[in-house]
Motif scaffolding. Structure first.
Motif, mmCIF file in Angstrom:
data_model
loop_
_atom_site.group_PDB
_atom_site.id
_atom_site.type_symbol
_atom_site.label_atom_id
_atom_site.label_comp_id
_atom_site.label_asym_id
_atom_site.label_seq_id
_atom_site.Cartn_x
_atom_site.Cartn_y
_atom_site.Cartn_z
ATOM 1 N N ALA A 1 0.845 -1.160 -0.093
ATOM 2 C CA ALA A 1 0.084 -0.061 -0.120
ATOM 3 C C ALA A 1 0.764 1.082 -0.018
ATOM 4 O O ALA A 1 1.950 1.408 0.583
ATOM 5 C CB ALA A 1 -0.941 0.120 1.181
ATOM 6 N N VAL A 2 0.364 2.303 -0.518
ATOM 7 C CA VAL A 2 1.222 3.691 -0.649
ATOM 8 C C VAL A 2 0.202 4.490 -0.427
ATOM 9 O O VAL A 2 -0.884 4.626 -0.849
ATOM 10 C CB VAL A 2 1.875 3.866 -1.982
ATOM 11 N N GLY A 3 0.736 5.813 0.436
ATOM 12 C CA GLY A 3 -0.138 6.986 0.594
ATOM 13 C C GLY A 3 0.400 7.896 -0.347
ATOM 14 O O GLY A 3 1.735 8.296 -0.542
ATOM 15 N N LEU B 1 -2.122 -1.036 -3.172
ATOM 16 C CA LEU B 1 -3.360 -0.058 -2.730
ATOM 17 C C LEU B 1 -2.830 1.258 -2.632
ATOM 18 O O LEU B 1 -2.129 1.330 -1.847
ATOM 19 C CB LEU B 1 -3.813 -0.836 -1.506
ATOM 20 N N LYS B 2 -3.514 2.090 -3.476
ATOM 21 C CA LYS B 2 -3.146 3.467 -3.206
ATOM 22 C C LYS B 2 -4.305 4.283 -2.347
ATOM 23 O O LYS B 2 -5.466 3.883 -2.550
ATOM 24 C CB LYS B 2 -3.315 4.271 -4.617
ATOM 25 N N LEU B 3 -3.543 5.046 -1.415
ATOM 26 C CA LEU B 3 -4.494 5.759 -0.578
ATOM 27 C C LEU B 3 -4.242 7.437 -0.723
ATOM 28 O O LEU B 3 -3.125 7.629 -0.913
ATOM 29 C CB LEU B 3 -4.051 5.429 0.977
ATOM 30 N N GLY B 4 -5.259 8.134 -0.577
ATOM 31 C CA GLY B 4 -5.243 9.520 -0.653
ATOM 32 C C GLY B 4 -6.320 9.982 0.173
ATOM 33 O O GLY B 4 -7.160 9.619 0.611
ATOM 34 N N PHE B 5 -6.334 11.311 0.010
ATOM 35 C CA PHE B 5 -7.234 12.508 0.851
ATOM 36 C C PHE B 5 -7.593 13.266 -0.303
ATOM 37 O O PHE B 5 -6.890 14.542 -0.698
ATOM 38 C CB PHE B 5 -6.811 13.029 2.128
ATOM 39 N N LYS B 6 -8.774 13.213 -1.101
ATOM 40 C CA LYS B 6 -9.552 13.981 -2.057
ATOM 41 C C LYS B 6 -8.225 14.306 -3.250
ATOM 42 O O LYS B 6 -7.834 15.117 -3.506
ATOM 43 C CB LYS B 6 -9.872 15.113 -1.374
ATOM 44 N N PHE B 7 -7.612 12.998 -3.591
ATOM 45 C CA PHE B 7 -6.583 12.982 -4.398
ATOM 46 C C PHE B 7 -6.983 13.176 -5.795
ATOM 47 O O PHE B 7 -6.105 13.471 -6.694
ATOM 48 C CB PHE B 7 -5.720 11.578 -4.247
ATOM 49 N N LYS B 8 -8.261 13.337 -6.167
ATOM 50 C CA LYS B 8 -8.560 13.514 -7.516
ATOM 51 C C LYS B 8 -8.108 14.850 -7.908
ATOM 52 O O LYS B 8 -7.516 15.178 -9.203
ATOM 53 C CB LYS B 8 -10.024 13.508 -7.743
ATOM 54 N N GLN B 9 -8.170 15.825 -7.255
ATOM 55 C CA GLN B 9 -7.726 17.364 -7.529
ATOM 56 C C GLN B 9 -5.949 17.045 -7.727
ATOM 57 O O GLN B 9 -5.554 17.799 -8.559
ATOM 58 C CB GLN B 9 -7.600 18.212 -6.493
ATOM 59 N N ASP B 10 -5.353 16.513 -6.830
ATOM 60 C CA ASP B 10 -3.843 16.195 -7.065
ATOM 61 C C ASP B 10 -3.531 15.658 -8.156
ATOM 62 O O ASP B 10 -2.496 15.866 -8.802
ATOM 63 C CB ASP B 10 -3.190 15.692 -5.758
ATOM 64 N N TYR C 1 -8.255 2.273 -5.523
ATOM 65 C CA TYR C 1 -7.853 3.589 -4.773
ATOM 66 C C TYR C 1 -8.894 3.401 -3.693
ATOM 67 O O TYR C 1 -9.908 3.132 -4.054
ATOM 68 C CB TYR C 1 -7.831 4.674 -5.574
ATOM 69 N N ILE C 2 -8.653 4.198 -2.512
ATOM 70 C CA ILE C 2 -9.330 4.196 -1.613
ATOM 71 C C ILE C 2 -9.076 5.606 -0.771
ATOM 72 O O ILE C 2 -7.808 5.913 -0.613
ATOM 73 C CB ILE C 2 -9.589 3.266 -0.377
ATOM 74 N N ASP C 3 -10.236 6.532 -0.599
ATOM 75 C CA ASP C 3 -10.113 7.778 0.019
ATOM 76 C C ASP C 3 -10.005 7.559 1.346
ATOM 77 O O ASP C 3 -11.009 6.721 1.815
ATOM 78 C CB ASP C 3 -11.179 8.694 -0.436
#
Length: 529
Positions: A31-33, A114-123, A146-148
């Motif tokens: 998994a990566v953040g 597994l990719k993790l992000g916080f509202k990564f769509k804008q990024d 991807y999981i937010d």
């Protein structure tokens, strides 16, 4: 709790040991953040390309936090939450983007990570635009699986509530992180200049923590939702406990918040040679894709992906800066400026003020000073003018208007935002232009043609705007009035001073040196000589 400091590497060149370590770590990650930073745009300003057309901000730093699979771990072992973590900060202003584009594209679509992000769509939108502007025509249009982090938080909250519906609030990453893990994230550097080089230690630490905390939250989620030993105990009938209290139980503290950090080179060495000595392949070889993991995903991550995994898909409209909304905003700003200019140009205040008899007023000037001109309120009181401050500590514009209208006052402010509200009328608000309090006082006196005389000076309570009792008090009366409320200096006992008391707050005043200096000051300011 402060966040632990993960091992962090700054990647500035593709020939560096840090870059090679990044590629190896991606192959060993379950998994990566992901997070990104860019130079913030001033409010009201727009990003423009060379030809003047609208563009997205340029991403200058990409953070990748890798959760590495420890050596000797079994894919069937759901109990293991003690994963080493290493964070990489990829300097996109230094690294040739064409050299890392393929590696990042493969990472974003790898089914093994597994990719993790916080509202990564804008990024992702900004990141894709940045790479396209540097010759990588395809950019990025997909992240999967991807999981937010927001969805993880809502899932944990919902499961604890026994499936009951609850309001899905838009909480910040710092709020979620503190509530779930107890780690406090400082967001002070979020709007710092990320295009300036070299980055400061504080910026590097901030960027590392933002990506690392995503994996911490995943670890808590794994423990509480998928750990077989904890599922039953967690969601039994304990409805009165909050999410934070549950996550701070001893089992979580012991299993989740004891993350171990190893030297990254030792991690990679252990995982490559310790677990799979026969698979020692040079990860830099072009024949080997950079993202493919040599380990199968453990059952827990697989379950998480199957049940909660999603994707980020960008379409053509996402990759184009929206000009229609910008045009509408521009039109709105022009209207606002025109409205503001209309009020500002009324320096002579042609309309009758609200205390005028035609509005049912008593003819006495009255003002309401908002928080931006509270100092002006005290100056107005010192020259005998009725100047109130908001009745609430943090009033909304509507409250200010209601108070001014109810008390027949003119609202004095320097806040241009107040001028955009349609319910403001010209005889109810005045925007003070001057910056200094003395200049502001003269501006108000001249604008509203106020008559100031020396007898009015210091005739109001500077503390609460109240009036003084007409008859001065003797020292004995003043001491009695101040008992249990205010201390009268003993040095005044033998002096022939007269005391005055505010009829509203009971504050006592006397004609000492401070009083004489204040009177002389306002005689000079108001030019009463």
């Amino acid at each position: 709790m402060d966040p632990k400091t993960p091992e962090t590497h700054l990647v500035t060149t593709i020939g560096s040991a840090e870059y090679a370590l990044l590629r190896r770590s991606l192959r060993r990650s379950s998994a990566v953040g992901l997070d990104a930073e860019w130079k913030p745009c001033r409010r009201g300003a727009a990003n423009r390309s060379v030809d003047g057309s609208p563009s997205f901000p340029t991403v200058t730093l990409l953070q990748i936090a890798c959760r590495l699979r420890p050596a000797g771990a079994d894919a069937d072992d759901d109990r293991s939450t003690d994963h080493p973590v290493v964070v990489f900060l990829v300097d996109l202003l230094s690294v040739p983007l064409s050299s890392v584009w393929e590696m990042l594209r493969d990472l974003f679509v790898s089914p093994d990570v597994l990719k993790l992000g916080f509202k990564f769509k804008q990024d992702l939108i900004y990141l894709s635009s940045t790479f396209k502007s540097q010759g990588c025509d395809e950019g990025f249009d997909k992240v999967e699986p991807y999981i937010d982090i927001t969805n993880i938080y809502h899932c944990m909250k919902s499961r604890h509530g026994g499936g009951k519906k609850f309001s899905k609030e838009n909480k910040s990453l710092a709020t979620i992180c503190k509530e779930v893990t107890g780690i406090v994230l400082s967001k002070e550097l979020q709007c710092s200049d990320w295009s300036f080089r070299p980055l400061t230690k504080e910026q590097l630490s901030y960027a590392s923590a933002d990506a690392y905390c995503l994996l911490e939250i995943l670890t808590v989620f794994q423990c509480k939702v998928f750990s077989k030993a904890n599922v039953t105990a967690l969601y039994s009938s304990r409805g009165n406990l909050g999410l934070k209290e549950i996550l701070q139980e001893s089992d979580v503290h012991d299993n989740v918040l004891r993350m171990k950090f190893y030297d990254a080179s030792e991690i990679i060495k252990a995982t490559i040679f310790g677990s799979h000595p026969g698979n020692c392949v040079d990860v830099l070889a072009p024949s080997q894709p950079s993202y493919r993991s040599t380990f199968p995903l453990d059952n827990c991550i697989t379950k998480i992906i199957r049940k909660y995994g999603g994707s980020i898909l960008l379409n053509e409209s996402d990759l184009k800066p929206r000009t229609s909304r910008r045009k509408g905003r521009k039109h709105y700003v022009v209207e606002l400026k025109c409205k503001e200019k209309l009020i500002e140009n009324s320096s002579e205040w042609q309309d009758p003020p609200p205390w005028h008899s035609s509005f049912g007023g008593d003819g006495n000037p009255k003002f309401l000073c908002d928080v931006m001109v509270e100092g002006l309120a005290k100056h107005l009181r010192c020259v005998g003018i009725d100047a109130a401050i908001p009745s609430l500590k943090k009033p909304e514009p509507r409250h200010l208007i209601d108070q001014a209208d109810k008390e027949k006052r003119v609202l004095l402010t320097r806040d241009a935002k107040l001028l955009k509200h349609q319910y403001l009328i010209r005889n109810q608000v005045y925007k003070v232009k001057s910056l200094l309090k003395n200049d502001q006082l003269l501006e108000v006196i001249e604008t509203f043609q106020l008559k100031i005389c020396e007898d009015q000076l210091m005739s109001r309570c500077t503390k609460c705007n109240g009036r003084f009792i007409q008859k001065p008090l003797t020292i004995e009366e003043a001491i009695a009035a101040a008992k249990g409320f205010q201390v009268i200096p003993e040095c005044l006992y033998d002096r022939n001073f007269e005391f005055w008391q505010c009829t509203d707050c009971n504050q006592l005043y006397w004609e000492g040196t401070q009083y004489q200096n204040a009177v002389q000051k306002f005689i000079n300011v108001c030019k009463l000589n």
